[in-house]
Design a protein around this motif. Structure first.
Motif, short mmCIF file in Angstrom:
data_model
loop_
_atom_site.label_atom_id
_atom_site.label_comp_id
_atom_site.label_asym_id
_atom_site.label_seq_id
_atom_site.Cartn_x
_atom_site.Cartn_y
_atom_site.Cartn_z
N ALA A 312 -26.63 17.28 3.66
CA ALA A 312 -26.34 18.45 4.48
C ALA A 312 -27.44 18.74 5.49
CB ALA A 312 -26.12 19.67 3.59
N ASN A 313 -28.66 18.32 5.19
CA ASN A 313 -29.80 18.60 6.07
C ASN A 313 -30.23 17.40 6.91
OD1 ASN A 313 -30.16 21.30 5.20
ND2 ASN A 313 -31.14 20.56 3.33
N ALA A 314 -29.51 16.28 6.77
CA ALA A 314 -29.88 15.07 7.50
C ALA A 314 -29.78 15.28 9.01
CB ALA A 314 -28.97 13.92 7.08
N THR A 315 -30.73 14.72 9.75
CA THR A 315 -30.73 14.78 11.22
C THR A 315 -31.09 13.41 11.78
OG1 THR A 315 -33.07 15.38 11.36
CG2 THR A 315 -31.49 17.20 11.17
N VAL A 316 -30.73 13.22 13.04
CA VAL A 316 -31.09 11.97 13.71
C VAL A 316 -32.60 11.86 13.81
CG1 VAL A 316 -31.04 10.73 15.91
CG2 VAL A 316 -28.94 11.76 15.01
N ASP A 317 -33.25 12.96 14.16
CA ASP A 317 -34.70 12.93 14.33
C ASP A 317 -35.43 12.44 13.08
OD1 ASP A 317 -34.48 13.79 16.89
OD2 ASP A 317 -34.94 15.91 16.45
N ALA A 318 -34.92 12.83 11.91
CA ALA A 318 -35.57 12.45 10.66
C ALA A 318 -35.44 10.96 10.39
CB ALA A 318 -34.99 13.24 9.51
N LEU A 319 -34.53 10.28 11.09
CA LEU A 319 -34.33 8.86 10.88
C LEU A 319 -35.07 7.99 11.88
CD1 LEU A 319 -30.46 8.91 10.25
CD2 LEU A 319 -32.28 8.82 8.52
N LEU A 320 -35.63 8.60 12.90
CA LEU A 320 -36.35 7.84 13.93
C LEU A 320 -37.69 7.37 13.36
CD1 LEU A 320 -35.65 10.08 17.05
CD2 LEU A 320 -34.49 7.96 16.40
#
Length: 325
Positions: A312-320
């Motif tokens: 629910a809190n996943a973001t694109v930024d966190a995967l960069l």
């Protein structure tokens, strides 16, 4: 009546009493032997088999666990829950239970027990009942022998007490969720893509094998590279989801809407290189965890809240790469 007549009458009464006692004893012995022929057998090593020998003979079975009694019936080659034939029974688990009870063994038998209370058999901790070949058999399981780790068992209402391995208690220590055929992720190969939808937006991830290993990137015009560890961690939250319990196996549209599964806080869709795909959705929290389901299913489960919150809190930024490191 003179003294002689009284003596004769007493002797006659005594003889009649002895005959009655003998007949009763004989009937009990015959009954025990009759049941014993069906249910018990001792081999040359002294091991006693306390079961019906052939599990295929069992057509009805019940047991109690944590205050509930579960009653099952075997019809047309399938085990059903007697109170609810629509309940999805795990046939493998039931087969394991019938195999266990039909091959139950004891290394010791205590005959002619008059006081069952000392073995915890007046109010047994567990009672297993079966119907096999039209014979009804009850297994009462009492206290645990702390010295050997075995349990005391009484067959029907017979006067013999057996010491049986703890495995039989473990096998029948099953509630509704443990005997349910829960859904599982079907055969799934190498992940080709993952889509996560939550309040932060939609993340579309692609994955491919390379000569140097593997590559994770966004499904965008620039094919933005992602941190491999962060991307695979996110995907594994979907692949590794574990059901803690089942909230319902007959979910209605009203139920799904009321518990947040019509408009979930997180959705993840995974597809493998062979085109196999599944979608998991996550709804409201409960005291036990978070409600989740395979999208489109009528079965709703409880999963760990950490899984739902991560997605629910996943973001694109966190995967960069810069953020993940």
């Amino acid at each position: 009546m003179n003294r002689k007549q009284k003596l004769i009458s007493s002797l006659v009464a005594l003889v009649i009493l002895l005959i009655v006692l003998y007949v009763v004893s004989l009937m009990v012995t015959m009954r025990e032997n009759m049941i014993g022929d069906i249910t018990t057998q001792t081999n040359d090593e002294g091991t006693i088999t306390i079961g019906v020998m052939d599990s295929s003979l069992i057509t009805d079975m019940s047991w109690n666990y944590e205050g509930e009694t579960y009653t099952m019936e075997y019809r047309s080659g399938v085990w059903d829950k007697m109170s609810d034939p629509s309940f999805p029974v795990n046939q493998t688990v039931l087969s394991e239970m019938t195999d266990a009870i039909s091959s139950l063994t004891a290394n010791q038998a205590i005959p002619n027990v008059s006081d069952m209370e000392q073995y915890g058999l007046v109010m047994p901790a567990m009672t297993i009942k079966i119907k096999a070949d039209n014979e009804r058999i009850t297994y009462n399981i009492g206290d645990k022998n702390e010295l050997t780790g075995e349990y005391y068992l009484q067959l029907n209402t017979l006067s013999t007490v057996y010491l049986v391995d703890a495995a039989i208690v473990e096998t029948f220590s099953k509630g509704e969720f443990e005997i349910m055929q829960a859904e599982t992720i079907a055969e799934f190969g190498t992940v080709a893509s993952a889509t996560v939808e939550n309040a932060n937006g939609t993340i579309e991830i692609l994955h491919e094998k390379t000569d140097d290993g593997e590559r994770w990137y966004l499904n965008d015009a620039a094919q933005t590279e992602l941190d491999a560890t962060a991307a695979s961690t996110l995907v594994n939250y979907g692949l590794g989801v574990s059901w803690l319990d089942c909230d319902t196996y007959q979910a209605t549209d009203y139920y799904l809407e009321s518990c947040g599964l019509k408009d979930p806080k997180a959705r993840i869709t995974l597809t493998d290189t062979d085109g196999n795909s599944f979608t998991l959705v996550f709804g409201d929290e409960t005291e036990e965890g978070t409600l989740a389901q395979f999208e489109g299913s009528k079965m709703v489960y409880v999963v760990g809240t950490d899984t739902a919150e991560y997605l629910a809190n996943a973001t694109v930024d966190a995967l960069l790469p810069s953020q993940a490191s």
